[in-house]
Every structure is written in structure tokens, then in C-alpha cells.
Scaffold this active site. Structure first.
Site, mmCIF file in Angstrom:
data_model
loop_
_atom_site.group_PDB
_atom_site.id
_atom_site.type_symbol
_atom_site.label_atom_id
_atom_site.label_comp_id
_atom_site.label_asym_id
_atom_site.label_seq_id
_atom_site.Cartn_x
_atom_site.Cartn_y
_atom_site.Cartn_z
ATOM 1 N N LYS A 1 0.853 -1.190 0.000
ATOM 2 C CA LYS A 1 0.000 0.000 0.000
ATOM 3 C C LYS A 1 0.888 1.238 0.000
ATOM 4 O O LYS A 1 1.665 1.454 0.924
ATOM 5 C CB LYS A 1 -0.905 -0.018 1.233
ATOM 6 C CG LYS A 1 -1.878 1.153 1.313
ATOM 7 C CD LYS A 1 -2.786 0.991 2.525
ATOM 8 C CE LYS A 1 -3.791 2.104 2.643
ATOM 9 N NZ LYS A 1 -4.658 1.913 3.825
ATOM 10 N N LYS B 1 -2.302 -1.450 -3.733
ATOM 11 C CA LYS B 1 -3.127 -0.243 -3.683
ATOM 12 C C LYS B 1 -2.239 0.971 -3.818
ATOM 13 O O LYS B 1 -1.235 1.033 -3.089
ATOM 14 C CB LYS B 1 -3.873 -0.233 -2.333
ATOM 15 C CG LYS B 1 -4.850 0.905 -2.152
ATOM 16 C CD LYS B 1 -5.534 0.817 -0.791
ATOM 17 C CE LYS B 1 -6.498 1.983 -0.637
ATOM 18 N NZ LYS B 1 -7.138 2.018 0.665
HETATM 19 ZN ZN LIG Z 1 -6.304 3.359 8.090
#
Ligand SMILES: [Zn+2]
Length: 326
Positions: free
Chosen positions: A195, A248
Site C-alpha cells: 500500500k 493499492k
Molecule cells: Zn487506516
């Protein structure tokens, strides 16, 4: 002079010929649809930066779920917007926290729907960070305890998949151990393994009302410039017991999606994030691009890059458009 060249156009000569040799496909089963559950009554707020995306209270959830099922969506990802926030994000792990209530409601009324619970604290903490804060520091190990409590509360409420998103080190190991100890050995973990600290999350912070009140998330989310770091993050999550790996955001990181797909043997999930959704919407509302064609191209690009599943706000539209083209 005799030219030597290949005639690639042979396989593009008609719609049926192109369909015959198409390598990747989008299906309703590929999509996970995010939902923002608002603690309160009679709420159905359209998120201004994400046209077509709504925050809904529990009393509107029946209608929302009927619409989701009618579209053919099989999986939802739940985010909560609690009435009250505090330093430790208690509403994330309270038995009557909003995500737990929504999970029980959906499981009772729509038992076949797969519920993925986002396991984080940022929507529930008054400082908006994803963990426990001391001064301006985000404490790793102290945050793990609260994440475990959140995951167990979500599993108890009936969540089918736990999706920890806060990027603390050891979060998969801690949650796996916590779930097992509580008797939830069969509940898989969909880890936000890779992420990035991305500007593309902007509209989500309006939707989930969880913007950090000081600093940023760069001490726990990844530097967009880094590739090797993605391998380290994915490797440790696999070793700790992850069952799915999320990358992501999506569009700017499709090289990483392919890297993860080629190097790990778990289902790869791409999060097509709010900023990606909003950019297309904004351009489409201005008449600058063809929304249907752009969204479907973006999503098939993610599949081609290696995504098995896609978390996307465009799931309803995409499924409707795919049916139109059948
Ligand atoms: Zn968070």
C-alpha cells in the site's frame, strides 16, 4: 522486392474474431464493491468528490444491498463512519461498532454475500491515523493489539474475510494469531500487503471521514518510488499467513501488480482507489472522455497486469456495461 512481415491484423478482422482470441475477461465475480456505512438514521449522502458513491445508514442498507445483488455483485468491502471517535478508535472493535452491526445485518438478510471487513483504526480515531499515537509518533506494536481486537470483533459479527489495511509491521501475524485463538481458524486474511502513500486516496478521505489531523502516513505506507520494497512487504505478509495480497492503488502501480502476480502464488487483489474513480467521473461529466469505454479499459488493464480480483467503486457500472455488450 519481397517484404517479410507478419500479418497480425488477421486476428482482428471482426468482433467475433477479436472475441475468439481475447486473453483476459471481466466478470461480476471479479469485483469487490466498497460500502461506507454511516452510524445514524436516514442517511444516504452522495460523496461530493465521488459521484455515484453514497454513505448509507443501516436503515438504507436493505435497499442498497438489494441493488448490489440485482447488479450481480457477490462481495462487499465494509468501511464504517462512527458517530463518535476517540484516541484509541474504540468503535472499530466495539461489539456494536457500525461495521459489526452492518455485518450482522447483511449476513442475516443476504447470507450468500461475501463480507470483507476493512480492519483499520483511522475512521475511528480522533487523530485520523491508522494506529495508536504518542505525540506525533504512530506506535507499531501497541496498534497491533487494537487491530487484533477489531479483526476478532468483525469475525464474531460474521465477516467472511478480514482485510487489514494499516500497514503496521506484523499485522498479518498478529491478526492470524488472534483469529486462531478466538476460534476463527477458517477466516482468511486479505492483506493490504503493498500500500503506497498515495495522493489518489484524496476523495476516499471525504467518503470515510478519516483524514489524518496531523502529519501524513508516510512512516507506514510505502514510497511511490519503490519497487524492491514491494517484494519485502509481500514476502513478509505471505510468511505471516496472508491468504490474498492487495496492491493499492491500481493504475499507477500495474508494474507492481505484475511483479506480485509473477512471484507469489496467492490471489492478487488490486484496489482501484477513489482518486482513480473520481478522475474518470470528472472527465466524463465534462464530456471529455467516454466513461464506459475508459472504465472498462482501466479494469481490463488491471486484469491483464495480473489482478485476480478488483476492489472498485465502478463495480455496478462495469457489470451493467458488460451485460450491455453481451
Ligand atoms: Zn487506516
Amino acid at each position: 522486392m519481397e517484404l517479410q512481415f507478419s500479418r497480425h491484423r488477421k486476428l482482428r478482422s471482426s468482433a467475433n474474431m477479436r472475441a475468439l482470441v481475447r486473453e483476459n475477461h471481466l466478470r461480476a465475480e471479479d469485483f469487490i464493491y466498497p460500502l461506507f456505512i454511516y452510524e445514524g438514521e436516514n442517511v444516504r449522502n452522495e460523496v461530493s468528490s465521488m459521484p455515484g458513491v453514497f454513505q448509507v445508514s443501516l436503515d438504507h442498507l436493505q435497499a442498497e444491498m438489494e441493488d448490489i445483488v440485482a447488479h450481480g455483485i457477490k462481495s462487499v468491502l465494509l468501511f464504517g463512519i462512527p458517530k463518535t471517535k476517540d484516541a484509541c478508535g474504540e468503535q472499530a472493535y466495539h461489539d456494536h461498532g457500525i461495521v459489526q452491526e452492518a455485518t450482522r445485518f447483511i449476513k442475516e438478510k443476504f447470507p450468500e454475500i461475501i463480507i470483507v471487513a476493512d480492519t483499520c483504526l483511522c475512521e475511528y480515531t480522533d487523530h485520523g491515523h491508522c494506529g495508536v499515537v504518542k505525540g506525533e509518533q504512530i506506535l507499531n506494536d501497541q496498534s497491533l493489539e487494537l487491530l487484533v481486537k477489531t479483526a476478532v470483533a468483525q469475525a464474531k459479527a460474521g465477516a467472511d474475510i478480514i482485510a487489514p489495511s494499516n500497514m503496521m509491521d506484523g499485522f498479518v501475524a498478529a491478526i492470524r494469531a488472534g483469529l486462531d485463538e478466538a476460534g476463527f481458524t477458517e477466516i482468511p486474511i486479505m492483506s493490504y500487503a503493498v500500500k503506497y502513500a498515495s495522493a489518489f486516496y484524496g476523495p476516499f478521505r471525504e467518503a470515510a471521514e478519516g483524514a489524518p489531523q496531523f502529519g501524513d502516513r508516510k512512516t507506514y505506507q510505502m514510497d511511490p518510488a519503490n519497487r524492491m520494497e514491494a517484494f519485502r512487504e509481500a514476502e513478509s505478509d505471505v510468511a505471516e499467513g496472508a491468504d490474498f495480497l492487495i496492491i493499492k492503488p491500481g493504475m499507477p502501480y500495474l508494474d507492481i501488480v505484475r511483479d506480485v502476480k509473477n512471484n507469489f502464488n496467492l490471489p492478487v487483489v488490486v484496489y482501484n482507489v477513489s482518486g482513480e474513480y473520481s478522475m474518470v467521473k470528472a472527465a466524463a461529466l465534462n464530456g471529455w472522455i467516454d466513461e464506459k469505454k475508459t472504465v472498462l479499459e482501466m479494469l481490463i488493464g488491471m486484469k491483464r497486469a495480473g489482478a485476480d480480483l478488483i476492489i472498485t467503486y465502478a463495480a455496478k457500472d462495469a457489470i451493467r456495461w458488460l451485460k450491455e455488450d453481451e
